[in-house]
Design a protein around this motif. Structure first.
Motif, PDB file in Angstrom:
ATOM      1  N   THR A 224       0.848  -1.192   0.000  1.00 47.75           N
ATOM      2  CA  THR A 224       0.000   0.000   0.000  1.00 47.75           C
ATOM      3  C   THR A 224       0.883   1.240   0.000  1.00 47.75           C
ATOM      4  OG1 THR A 224      -1.727  -1.173   1.229  1.00 47.75           O
ATOM      5  CG2 THR A 224      -1.862   1.230   1.179  1.00 47.75           C
ATOM      6  N   LYS A 226       0.773   5.364   0.034  1.00 46.16           N
ATOM      7  CA  LYS A 226      -0.012   6.578   0.285  1.00 46.16           C
ATOM      8  C   LYS A 226       0.781   7.799  -0.170  1.00 46.16           C
ATOM      9  CE  LYS A 226      -2.459   7.151   4.098  1.00 46.16           C
ATOM     10  NZ  LYS A 226      -2.826   7.458   5.501  1.00 46.16           N
ATOM     11  N   GLN A 228       0.794  11.789  -0.306  1.00 41.09           N
ATOM     12  CA  GLN A 228       0.121  12.818   0.482  1.00 41.09           C
ATOM     13  C   GLN A 228       0.252  14.227  -0.083  1.00 41.09           C
ATOM     14  OE1 GLN A 228       2.232  10.868   3.878  1.00 41.09           O
ATOM     15  NE2 GLN A 228       0.384  11.401   5.008  1.00 41.09           N
ATOM     16  N   PHE A 297      -7.887   3.408  -3.345  1.00 41.22           N
ATOM     17  CA  PHE A 297      -8.801   3.380  -2.212  1.00 41.22           C
ATOM     18  C   PHE A 297      -9.745   4.571  -2.245  1.00 41.22           C
ATOM     19  CE2 PHE A 297      -6.086   0.709   0.945  1.00 41.22           C
ATOM     20  CZ  PHE A 297      -6.083  -0.323   0.018  1.00 41.22           C
ATOM     21  N   ASN A 298     -10.999   4.301  -1.900  1.00 44.86           N
ATOM     22  CA  ASN A 298     -11.947   5.379  -1.691  1.00 44.86           C
ATOM     23  C   ASN A 298     -11.923   5.743  -0.211  1.00 44.86           C
ATOM     24  OD1 ASN A 298     -14.426   6.968  -1.399  1.00 44.86           O
ATOM     25  ND2 ASN A 298     -14.866   6.256  -3.483  1.00 44.86           N
ATOM     26  N   GLN A 299     -11.663   7.020   0.082  1.00 47.74           N
ATOM     27  CA  GLN A 299     -11.457   7.458   1.454  1.00 47.74           C
ATOM     28  C   GLN A 299     -12.717   8.014   2.109  1.00 47.74           C
ATOM     29  OE1 GLN A 299      -7.469   9.576   1.785  1.00 47.74           O
ATOM     30  NE2 GLN A 299      -7.594   9.341  -0.446  1.00 47.74           N
ATOM     31  N   LYS A 300     -13.847   7.938   1.391  1.00 47.15           N
ATOM     32  CA  LYS A 300     -15.118   8.362   1.960  1.00 47.15           C
ATOM     33  C   LYS A 300     -15.905   7.140   2.407  1.00 47.15           C
ATOM     34  CE  LYS A 300     -15.909  12.878  -0.129  1.00 47.15           C
ATOM     35  NZ  LYS A 300     -16.897  13.742  -0.814  1.00 47.15           N
ATOM     36  N   HIS A 305     -14.069   1.082  -3.236  1.00 49.64           N
ATOM     37  CA  HIS A 305     -12.732   1.221  -3.805  1.00 49.64           C
ATOM     38  C   HIS A 305     -12.767   0.843  -5.287  1.00 49.64           C
ATOM     39  CE1 HIS A 305     -11.566   1.638   0.289  1.00 49.64           C
ATOM     40  NE2 HIS A 305     -11.546   0.348   0.577  1.00 49.64           N
ATOM     41  N   TYR A 344     -11.692   9.616  -4.008  1.00 48.31           N
ATOM     42  CA  TYR A 344     -10.400   8.976  -4.263  1.00 48.31           C
ATOM     43  C   TYR A 344      -9.220   9.880  -3.892  1.00 48.31           C
ATOM     44  CZ  TYR A 344     -13.230   5.679  -6.929  1.00 48.31           C
ATOM     45  OH  TYR A 344     -14.167   4.758  -7.299  1.00 48.31           O
ATOM     46  N   THR A 349      -4.480  13.639  -0.698  1.00 55.05           N
ATOM     47  CA  THR A 349      -3.921  12.310  -0.454  1.00 55.05           C
ATOM     48  C   THR A 349      -4.620  11.272  -1.324  1.00 55.05           C
ATOM     49  OG1 THR A 349      -3.300  12.825   1.824  1.00 55.05           O
ATOM     50  CG2 THR A 349      -3.559  10.497   1.268  1.00 55.05           C
ATOM     51  N   ILE A 351      -4.408   6.940  -2.195  1.00 55.15           N
ATOM     52  CA  ILE A 351      -3.881   5.678  -1.677  1.00 55.15           C
ATOM     53  C   ILE A 351      -4.000   4.615  -2.767  1.00 55.15           C
ATOM     54  CG2 ILE A 351      -3.989   3.942   0.139  1.00 55.15           C
ATOM     55  CD1 ILE A 351      -5.434   6.023   1.884  1.00 55.15           C
TER      56      ILE A 351
END
Length: 431
Positions: A224, A226, A228, A297-300, A305, A344, A349, A351
């Motif tokens: 993974t 990330k 930023q 990755f979907n961060q909401k 995803h 996304y 950021t 991921i």
């Protein structure tokens, strides 16, 4: 499942104390490289104080900066190498390095210039790396629009601290009084630097591989990555790419690359999994067959995803005819990736991840000899007869994984073997 295969001609030479002048030419929807050189190791000669003082640094946030280094009395300098003073970008120490008469790899009469990034401040480990996009220029002091400039990208590390060009421009161009590059016996070197703000995690499936045994190849894992400060690189990925650190998968080392492509008039986020040969002294052909899933990755909360699955045999290099890069030019629409509502890209950021399953395999190959009539027991190998044995372990696990992901029509290809000067493989369809 749409799969786009990229075969990269990315060649990088420069382990510690070695330098080499190489060309980078990568087909990623468009040309994403130019003549460049990667240098490892440091010159032990220390610069004089007057070489370093005339450096003006413009901070553009924590992870971006521009600098201008003025070298006075340029034609009177006898030193082979000149350094700027250090300046900080993204918690890393950066400086510029020039060879007025070219380094050992330059063509006669060329000016060499490099960016050098050294160990991050306060880092307790000697192992570190960082990705940087940069542009180096020799400033035209009469008309800056006529400056000589080149841009590139590189993952700097404790083993590969320098990157740039051994043949940046002919020295005669700089010394030409009409060029505007040399004014009052001074030249100005400019640099624009972006440092990727990133963190990574890597997990391996120890249950399958046996934690008590000696450390084996990693056959199942998830990497993974990330990023930023993605928008800082939004313009850069239109012509270049950002690359993750490497992670182990079978006999290979892989990394994620992200860039932007125009497909049928639509801008797409492109994503690939690439092999990266980090052991150039190893002559044995190393490869691995890999089923992989690349994700954004979907961060909401509550949103899905983005996943895409693919497979193929990766090789440490492209000499064997196997892939050095697999992925998608059209992974997802750029407008969807950048949209604040889609989830996304949140707080600058993004991921990305790659999960993989590498088959555990072994093979043997023998060329059989044929008996010649009239010569008793005489035997001769003519290279046209042979036996190739391919063993795949945990085959049912692969079948179960394909069934779970609803993947059909997939084929697994063996490593190459040669009979009668012909390259051959075995191909198996698990489902």
């Amino acid at each position: 499942m749409k799969e786009v295969v990229h075969k990269l001609g990315f060649k990088e030479a420069a382990e510690e104390a070695i330098s080499s002048c190489l060309g980078i030419s990568e087909q990623l929807g468009s040309v994403r490289g130019e003549k460049s050189v990667a240098r490892g190791g440091d010159n032990t000669e220390e610069p004089r104080e007057e070489d370093q003082v005339s450096v003006v640094v413009e901070k553009r946030g924590k992870h971006a900066a521009g600098c201008r280094w003025t070298i006075g009395q340029f034609t009177k300098r006898k030193a082979r190498t000149l350094w700027s003073r250090y300046f900080e970008v993204g918690d890393y120490d950066c400086r510029l390095l020039v060879y007025p008469k070219g380094d050992s790899q330059a063509l006669p009469g060329y000016f060499s210039i490099y960016l050098q990034i050294t160990d991050p401040r306060g880092s307790p480990s000697s192992k570190w790396d960082c990705f940087a996009s940069y542009k180096l220029s020799i400033v035209n002091q009469q008309d800056e629009s006529k400056s000589i400039q080149r841009d590139s990208w590189h993952r700097f590390s404790s083993k590969k601290k320098s990157h740039g060009w051994c043949d940046f421009t002919p020295s005669s161009t700089i010394l030409d009084p009409k060029s505007g590059l040399l004014l009052n016996d001074s030249i100005a070197i400019a640099a624009d630097i972006l440092i990727l703000n990133e963190t990574v995690t890597f997990s391996r499936d120890t249950d399958i591989q046996g934690a008590a045994a000696p450390v084996p190849d990693v056959l199942n894992g998830k990497f993974t990555w990330k990023v930023q400060n993605f928008t800082l690189f939004k313009e850069m990925i239109k012509t270049q790419k950002i690359m993750s650190p490497v992670f182990p998968a079978g006999e290979c080392n892989l990394r994620i690359s992200v860039y932007q492509s125009l497909v049928n008039g639509i801008e797409y986020l492109s994503m690939c999994l690439e092999s990266k040969d980090t052991e150039k002294s190893v002559s044995q052909e190393r490869s691995c067959w890999c089923l992989f899933r690349m994700s954004v990755f979907n961060q909401k909360a509550g949103l899905n995803h983005m996943h895409r699955d693919s497979y193929g045999r990766f090789a440490a290099d492209n000499k064997s005819g196997d892939n050095t890069s697999l992925g998608w030019n059209d992974y997802m629409k750029m407008s969807e990736f950048l949209s604040q509502d889609m989830g996304y890209l949140v707080d600058d950021t993004a991921i990305f991840s790659a999960s993989f399953h590498v088959i555990k395999e072994s093979n043997s190959f023998s060329k059989n000899a044929v008996q010649l009539s009239g010569r008793g027991n005489a035997r001769k190998s003519d290279g046209h007869l042979g036996k190739f044995t391919w063993r795949i372990e945990n085959f049912t696990r692969l079948k179960d994984l394909l069934k779970k992901r609803k993947i059909t029509g997939l084929c697994v290809k063996s490593k190459r073997f040669q009979i009668g000067n012909r390259d051959c493989r075995l191909i198996v369809y698990p489902r």
